[in-house]
Design a protein around this motif. Structure first.
Motif, PDB file in Angstrom:
ATOM      1  N   SER A  46      14.008  -6.047 -13.434  1.00  0.00           N
ATOM      2  CA  SER A  46      12.991  -5.031 -13.718  1.00  0.00           C
ATOM      3  C   SER A  46      13.071  -4.511 -15.146  1.00  0.00           C
ATOM      4  O   SER A  46      12.363  -3.579 -15.508  1.00  0.00           O
ATOM      5  N   HIS A  47      13.896  -5.128 -15.999  1.00  0.00           N
ATOM      6  CA  HIS A  47      14.024  -4.708 -17.389  1.00  0.00           C
ATOM      7  C   HIS A  47      12.806  -5.147 -18.197  1.00  0.00           C
ATOM      8  O   HIS A  47      12.153  -6.141 -17.862  1.00  0.00           O
ATOM      9  N   PRO A  48      12.506  -4.448 -19.295  1.00  0.00           N
ATOM     10  CA  PRO A  48      11.405  -4.898 -20.158  1.00  0.00           C
ATOM     11  C   PRO A  48      11.700  -6.287 -20.713  1.00  0.00           C
ATOM     12  O   PRO A  48      12.862  -6.642 -20.950  1.00  0.00           O
ATOM     13  N   ALA A  49      10.664  -7.070 -20.944  1.00  0.00           N
ATOM     14  CA  ALA A  49      10.822  -8.415 -21.504  1.00  0.00           C
ATOM     15  C   ALA A  49      11.443  -8.320 -22.900  1.00  0.00           C
ATOM     16  O   ALA A  49      11.149  -7.400 -23.666  1.00  0.00           O
ATOM     17  N   VAL A  50      12.304  -9.284 -23.216  1.00  0.00           N
ATOM     18  CA  VAL A  50      12.955  -9.369 -24.521  1.00  0.00           C
ATOM     19  C   VAL A  50      12.449 -10.621 -25.221  1.00  0.00           C
ATOM     20  O   VAL A  50      12.374 -11.697 -24.618  1.00  0.00           O
ATOM     21  N   GLN A  51      12.113 -10.465 -26.500  1.00  0.00           N
ATOM     22  CA  GLN A  51      11.623 -11.587 -27.300  1.00  0.00           C
ATOM     23  C   GLN A  51      12.801 -12.280 -27.976  1.00  0.00           C
ATOM     24  O   GLN A  51      13.547 -11.638 -28.730  1.00  0.00           O
ATOM     25  N   TYR A  52      12.971 -13.554 -27.711  1.00  0.00           N
ATOM     26  CA  TYR A  52      14.011 -14.366 -28.348  1.00  0.00           C
ATOM     27  C   TYR A  52      13.327 -15.259 -29.375  1.00  0.00           C
ATOM     28  O   TYR A  52      12.447 -16.049 -29.035  1.00  0.00           O
ATOM     29  N   ILE A  53      13.731 -15.101 -30.630  1.00  0.00           N
ATOM     30  CA  ILE A  53      13.082 -15.779 -31.744  1.00  0.00           C
ATOM     31  C   ILE A  53      13.960 -16.929 -32.227  1.00  0.00           C
ATOM     32  O   ILE A  53      15.170 -16.750 -32.413  1.00  0.00           O
ATOM     33  N   PRO A  54      13.366 -18.101 -32.454  1.00  0.00           N
ATOM     34  CA  PRO A  54      14.157 -19.229 -32.959  1.00  0.00           C
ATOM     35  C   PRO A  54      14.875 -18.862 -34.265  1.00  0.00           C
ATOM     36  O   PRO A  54      14.294 -18.203 -35.142  1.00  0.00           O
ATOM     37  N   ARG A  55      16.116 -19.292 -34.385  1.00  0.00           N
ATOM     38  CA  ARG A  55      16.895 -19.014 -35.588  1.00  0.00           C
ATOM     39  C   ARG A  55      16.166 -19.486 -36.844  1.00  0.00           C
ATOM     40  O   ARG A  55      16.265 -18.856 -37.894  1.00  0.00           O
ATOM     41  N   ALA A  56      15.420 -20.565 -36.746  1.00  0.00           N
ATOM     42  CA  ALA A  56      14.695 -21.100 -37.903  1.00  0.00           C
ATOM     43  C   ALA A  56      13.642 -20.128 -38.425  1.00  0.00           C
ATOM     44  O   ALA A  56      13.224 -20.233 -39.583  1.00  0.00           O
TER      45      ALA A  56
END
Length: 125
Positions: A46-56
């Motif tokens: 139920s946590h807010p969505a987290v954005q994972y960004i490519p290291r590049a």
């Protein structure tokens, strides 16, 4: 052998990882740290969505790796970066799972930002 518990996402604690179709821009004090059209959105329970960004897509010249780490039984060991110049607001503001567990393997080679410490904008295409 690790004594840390390993848990598998399921109905009681679902985790989904999906490509975010929108552009994600991360800034600190108006300076762009990351700009991506390839971010992954991780929704955990139920946590807010987290954005994972490519290291590049991240400007690592503005980050400094720290000794800090945390553990999640669903994702694994997280390593951290601080935003330069170093100040309290940017300390350990960025994390990454370099060897994530299989259930969230897609977030390998990605970083996430504490949204209370940076300005994260999702721009619909």
């Amino acid at each position: 052998m690790s004594d840390k518990p390993v848990k598998i996402p399921g109905p009681d604690h679902p985790i989904t990882v999906r490509k975010n179709p929108d552009r994600v821009v991360v800034k600190v004090n108006g300076q762009v740290l990351a700009d991506s059209r390839s971010a992954l959105s991780l929704q955990e329970s139920s946590h807010p969505a987290v954005q994972y960004i490519p290291r590049a897509d991240v400007d690592f010249s503005q980050l400094e790796r720290t000794e800090y780490s945390t553990y999640c039984p669903y994702k694994g060991e997280a390593s951290y970066y601080s935003v330069l110049p170093l100040d309290k607001a940017g300390t350990n503001a960025v994390w990454t799972y370099e060897q994530p567990y299989d259930a969230v393997a897609d977030i390998r080679d990605h970083v996430a930002f504490y949204t209370e410490l940076v300005d994260l904008e999702i721009i619909a295409d």
